[in-house]
Design a protein around this motif. Structure first.
Motif, mmCIF file in Angstrom:
data_model
loop_
_atom_site.group_PDB
_atom_site.id
_atom_site.type_symbol
_atom_site.label_atom_id
_atom_site.label_comp_id
_atom_site.label_asym_id
_atom_site.label_seq_id
_atom_site.Cartn_x
_atom_site.Cartn_y
_atom_site.Cartn_z
ATOM 1 N N HIS A 187 -7.587 2.355 1.612
ATOM 2 C CA HIS A 187 -7.736 3.329 2.841
ATOM 3 C C HIS A 187 -6.518 3.549 1.934
ATOM 4 C CE1 HIS A 187 -10.951 2.220 5.322
ATOM 5 N NE2 HIS A 187 -10.307 0.864 5.494
ATOM 6 N N ASP A 188 -5.805 3.006 1.082
ATOM 7 C CA ASP A 188 -4.395 3.541 0.682
ATOM 8 C C ASP A 188 -3.711 2.528 -0.387
ATOM 9 O OD1 ASP A 188 -2.192 5.415 0.269
ATOM 10 O OD2 ASP A 188 -0.965 4.546 1.677
ATOM 11 N N ARG A 226 3.921 2.074 3.559
ATOM 12 C CA ARG A 226 5.101 2.967 2.885
ATOM 13 C C ARG A 226 6.538 2.263 2.984
ATOM 14 N NH1 ARG A 226 2.472 6.203 3.296
ATOM 15 N NH2 ARG A 226 2.310 8.216 4.937
ATOM 16 N N ALA A 285 0.180 1.945 -3.489
ATOM 17 C CA ALA A 285 1.229 2.209 -3.382
ATOM 18 C C ALA A 285 2.071 1.677 -4.713
ATOM 19 C CB ALA A 285 2.436 2.859 -2.167
ATOM 20 N N ASN A 307 -7.850 10.546 -7.873
ATOM 21 C CA ASN A 307 -6.143 10.500 -7.051
ATOM 22 C C ASN A 307 -5.526 9.303 -8.177
ATOM 23 O OD1 ASN A 307 -4.455 10.072 -5.738
ATOM 24 N ND2 ASN A 307 -4.727 9.345 -3.342
ATOM 25 N N LYS A 363 -2.059 8.311 -8.927
ATOM 26 C CA LYS A 363 0.169 7.457 -8.642
ATOM 27 C C LYS A 363 0.082 6.380 -9.635
ATOM 28 C CE LYS A 363 -0.789 7.500 -3.818
ATOM 29 N NZ LYS A 363 -0.931 7.086 -2.962
ATOM 30 N N ASN A 393 -4.209 1.603 7.580
ATOM 31 C CA ASN A 393 -4.423 2.464 6.351
ATOM 32 C C ASN A 393 -3.624 2.922 6.096
ATOM 33 O OD1 ASN A 393 -3.761 4.041 8.571
ATOM 34 N ND2 ASN A 393 -5.687 5.056 8.710
ATOM 35 N N THR A 394 -2.021 2.489 6.131
ATOM 36 C CA THR A 394 -1.137 3.787 5.804
ATOM 37 C C THR A 394 -0.024 2.751 5.102
ATOM 38 O OG1 THR A 394 -1.286 5.492 7.062
ATOM 39 C CG2 THR A 394 0.674 5.263 6.311
ATOM 40 N N SER A 434 -5.150 -5.978 3.421
ATOM 41 C CA SER A 434 -3.824 -5.425 2.632
ATOM 42 C C SER A 434 -2.516 -6.609 1.727
ATOM 43 C CB SER A 434 -2.078 -5.541 3.768
ATOM 44 O OG SER A 434 -3.135 -4.054 4.679
ATOM 45 N N SER A 444 -7.356 -2.100 1.727
ATOM 46 C CA SER A 444 -9.133 -2.050 1.762
ATOM 47 C C SER A 444 -9.723 -2.976 2.349
ATOM 48 C CB SER A 444 -9.644 -2.446 0.153
ATOM 49 O OG SER A 444 -9.402 -3.933 0.107
ATOM 50 N N LYS A 492 -7.253 6.115 -8.085
ATOM 51 C CA LYS A 492 -8.971 5.827 -7.169
ATOM 52 C C LYS A 492 -9.888 7.179 -7.363
ATOM 53 C CE LYS A 492 -9.216 5.895 -2.377
ATOM 54 N NZ LYS A 492 -10.270 7.227 -1.933
#
Length: 354
Positions: free
Chosen positions: A144-145, A188, A147, A91, A93, A185-186, A166, A159, A104
């Motif tokens: 998990h995410d 933004r 960004a 994945n 980014k 897990n997110t 985080s 993770s 990832k």
């Protein structure tokens, strides 16, 4: 700007320009590729301002997986690459500036037997091929995410086993700030990168933390039950969560919060399938710092007086306090130690002092 498009066929990426799909403007060959990602910066593609293309080859016949970065227009020789094992899917980014890419990787099976969901790893590659590294998870477990910040100079990754960790990293993958451990897990980012929301959705309870990234301080926390999507407004002052069909067949609608996590308004909808903010071009809204709580209290008091009511106090966001306190059932002989341990695990650990 939709001026460049790319299409993957067997071992080849066909590149099209200016909406002309009658014939490929160029082709990039990379034996064994299964996934790719295209990054275009502002301006027309040229050798001085090339598009970036990242490709991924999975493990094959005992050989390692490989990520490569190409320039287009340019040669078919990658400007940078990295090989590793335990990678079947990838994945990508890209940073908003196009100067680096996060990759990832995932496997279907965890060889250690610790997870039903396979293994994951996170790698950072600079687009010029000058630097690459593996981002180690802050806790044992998967990612998990992750960004990028809108400026492209930092990124956040979540993770580890829940409560997950985080972490804020710089452009070289070095730890800058630890947000602590919680059931999240997110990630933004607000459009300007000033504010950050860390939430726990899906199989988690919907708790959200709102951070002021200029001071690395948490402004408030709140819960959004059964939220399917989460999105900042273009101005970066409001946050929307949505409960949507068909993921959720009841209680559909949108809930709006301030950048501090204070709930403003709810819009119930009988059956909602999508909720989006009206888009705005970059630069329309200025990057404004948080309004001091003292000013907010004065504004609330003045508005309440004009409405003929008593002043409504404004406090930092947090979970609503129950009007009545009910005592939980405790079996005879219980000390309450197990309940306290579970409550502590749910709350997570705060960020360390810096």
């Amino acid at each position: 700007d939709e001026s460049v498009a790319a299409h993957m066929t067997t071992n080849t990426i066909a590149i099209f320009k200016d909406g002309d799909f009658s014939a490929a403007a160029d082709k990039l060959r990379d034996e064994g590729l299964t996934q790719f990602s295209l990054m275009k910066t502002e301006g027309a593609p040229s050798t001085e301002n090339p598009c970036k293309i990242a490709t991924f080859k999975p493990e094959l016949k005992g050989g390692p997986a490989k990520v490569s970065v190409f320039n287009w227009p340019g040669s078919e020789t990658p400007v940078g690459s990295k090989t590793f094992f335990k990678a079947q899917e990838a994945n990508f980014k890209w940073s908003p500036t196009g100067n680096a890419v996060l990759v990832k990787t995932d496997t279907d099976v965890d060889t250690t037997g610790q997870s039903y969901y396979g293994e994951s790893a996170l790698y950072l590659l600079h687009a010029n091929g000058g630097y690459d590294c593996k981002i180690l998870p802050a806790k044992e477990g998967s990612f998990h995410d992750f960004a990028w910040a809108p400026a492209g100079d930092h990124f956040v990754a979540i993770s580890g086993k829940s409560p997950a960790a985080s972490i804020l990293y710089d452009i070289k993958g070095e730890t800058v700030f630890d947000f602590g451990q919680a059931h999240r897990n997110t990630i933004r980012w607000s459009p300007h990168g000033r504010f950050l929301c860390l939430g726990g959705f899906g199989n988690l309870s919907g708790d959200m933390d709102f951070w002021d990234m200029s001071k690395k301080t948490k402004m408030g926390s709140v819960r959004a039950d059964a939220a399917v999507t989460q999105e900042w407004s273009p101005c970066g002052r409001f946050f929307m969560t949505s409960t949507l069909f068909p993921r959720m067949r009841v209680d559909n609608g949108m809930t709006f919060f301030t950048y501090r996590g204070q709930q403003l308004h709810q819009v119930p909808v009988r059956e909602a399938s999508k909720a989006l903010w009206r888009p705005a071009l970059p630069g329309i809204y200025a990057d404004r710092p948080p309004t001091p709580l003292k000013v907010l209290r004065k504004e609330a008091k003045r508005a309440a007086e004009e409405a003929g009511a008593g002043p409504a106090p404004i406090t930092p966001a947090g979970p609503p306090k129950p009007t009545t306190v009910r005592q939980a059932y405790r079996p005879p002989g219980s000390t309450g130690g197990l309940s306290a341990m579970m409550s502590k695990d749910r709350a997570g650990t705060p960020a360390p002092r810096t």
